[in-house]
Write an enzyme that holds these catalytic residues in place. Structure first.
Site, mmCIF file in Angstrom:
data_model
loop_
_atom_site.group_PDB
_atom_site.id
_atom_site.type_symbol
_atom_site.label_atom_id
_atom_site.label_comp_id
_atom_site.label_asym_id
_atom_site.label_seq_id
_atom_site.Cartn_x
_atom_site.Cartn_y
_atom_site.Cartn_z
ATOM 1 N N GLU A 96 0.846 -1.201 0.000
ATOM 2 C CA GLU A 96 0.000 0.000 0.000
ATOM 3 C C GLU A 96 0.873 1.239 0.000
ATOM 4 O OE1 GLU A 96 -3.625 -0.113 2.348
ATOM 5 O OE2 GLU A 96 -3.130 1.858 3.180
ATOM 6 N N GLU A 130 -2.637 10.487 3.138
ATOM 7 C CA GLU A 130 -3.758 10.729 4.043
ATOM 8 C C GLU A 130 -3.696 12.191 4.480
ATOM 9 O OE1 GLU A 130 -4.768 6.650 6.356
ATOM 10 O OE2 GLU A 130 -2.816 7.526 6.847
ATOM 11 N N ASP A 164 0.235 5.333 0.582
ATOM 12 C CA ASP A 164 -0.817 6.193 1.124
ATOM 13 C C ASP A 164 -0.492 7.673 1.084
ATOM 14 O OD1 ASP A 164 -2.334 3.986 1.961
ATOM 15 O OD2 ASP A 164 -1.389 3.947 3.927
ATOM 16 N N ARG A 205 5.330 2.981 8.658
ATOM 17 C CA ARG A 205 6.399 3.826 8.116
ATOM 18 C C ARG A 205 5.854 5.235 7.855
ATOM 19 N NH1 ARG A 205 7.313 -1.178 5.072
ATOM 20 N NH2 ARG A 205 9.346 -2.081 5.635
#
Length: 292
Positions: free
Chosen positions: A108, A112, A110, A136
């Site tokens: 994944e 956000e 990301d 991470r």
């Protein structure tokens, strides 16, 4: 970035919308929301405008919402222009990410966007999961008001590194260090997702700032969505083809200009880096020693 500018057939909008302009695969076929995406969560909170070129995502007390690409991709670049929730958005998260959609050993990448109280900087958190290992997180305070206008957020993913860009400024680099036994997303295709949801237990000041439902509904604006990558299912040779533009020499490491921009972001706008968090990681994680 990419020598050909991403297609953008969507004009600016002045209301609360998530907008899609063409998605382009490595085969160059323009996409539409109806043909290439599905609503993954709460279709009552997603509205299609202008035949699917513009999509509205809404968060209220009853639900958030989200969408997902119908296809997955191996390597390439995904890019989208976003205008985030204006005003008091504390406790909300607007997410834009790639995900392998696997339960245990997921990959994944990301973005956000963590909501804020009015007047406070907007924080973007990035995270990388590889072979099921995440944790991470890095956080950067954006150097502009991302709710005042559209800005471009991109993920470049190739065999050499993953780079997160904000308006073509690199804010995160995760290098392929598989030779040092550091997990890297190499084997699993990933779909493209976006969600708008409540996370006031952690999103703003570690959960100290709760969502103010009197400000609802909360809406995010998107446009200029573009993907260039190897579609899965598709030609099996695509992902390993060194002739794909994103595998070329200009994209195997940051240019001198991008390296300066990256250092500027880290020196002036980074507020959290798991690499330096000794309470979580008494020993420096091996990937953190690689730099850029």
């Amino acid at each position: 970035m990419h020598p050909r500018r991403p297609l953008d057939l969507v004009t600016s909008v002045a209301f609360c919308v998530l907008a899609y302009s063409p998605l382009v695969s490595v085969l160059g076929r323009p996409a539409t929301f109806l043909e290439d995406f599905r609503i993954s969560w709460a279709d009552s909170h997603i509205r299609q405008i202008n035949g699917g070129e513009v999509i509205q995502l809404i968060l209220d007390q009853s639900s958030g919402c989200g969408f997902a690409s119908k296809r997955q991709y191996m390597f390439g670049r995904v890019s989208i222009k976003i205008k985030l929730i204006p005003g008091d958005s504390a406790g909300t998260v607007t997410a834009f990410y790639m995900n392998s959609d696997t339960d245990n050993i997921r990959d994944e990448l990301d973005f956000e966007f963590l909501g804020n109280r009015s007047g406070q900087p907007y924080t973007v958190q990035t995270n990388v999961y590889a072979h099921g290992k995440g944790d991470r997180e890095q956080r950067v305070n954006l150097w502009f008001d991302p709710a005042a206008d559209f800005h471009t957020y991109s993920i470049l993913w190739n065999h050499h590194h993953v780079v997160f860009y904000v308006d073509e400024v690199p804010i995160r680099v995760y290098k392929n260090n598989e030779a040092k036994r550091v997990p890297y997303p190499t084997y699993q295709p990933m779909g493209v997702y976006s969600t708008l949801w409540e996370a006031d237990d952690w999103a703003t000041r570690g959960g100290l700032e709760k969502i103010d439902w009197s400000k609802a509904p909360f809406c995010a604006y998107y446009k200029g969505f573009d993907i260039e990558g190897c579609s899965v299912p598709g030609p099996t040779s695509c992902a390993s083809n060194p002739m794909n533009w994103w595998e070329g020499a200009p994209y195997q490491q940051l240019s001198a200009v991008d390296a300066r921009r990256y250092r500027w972001v880290r020196m002036n706008h980074m507020i959290y880096d798991y690499c330096t968090d000794r309470s979580r990681y008494p020993m420096v994680p091996p990937e953190c020693e690689a730099g850029i």
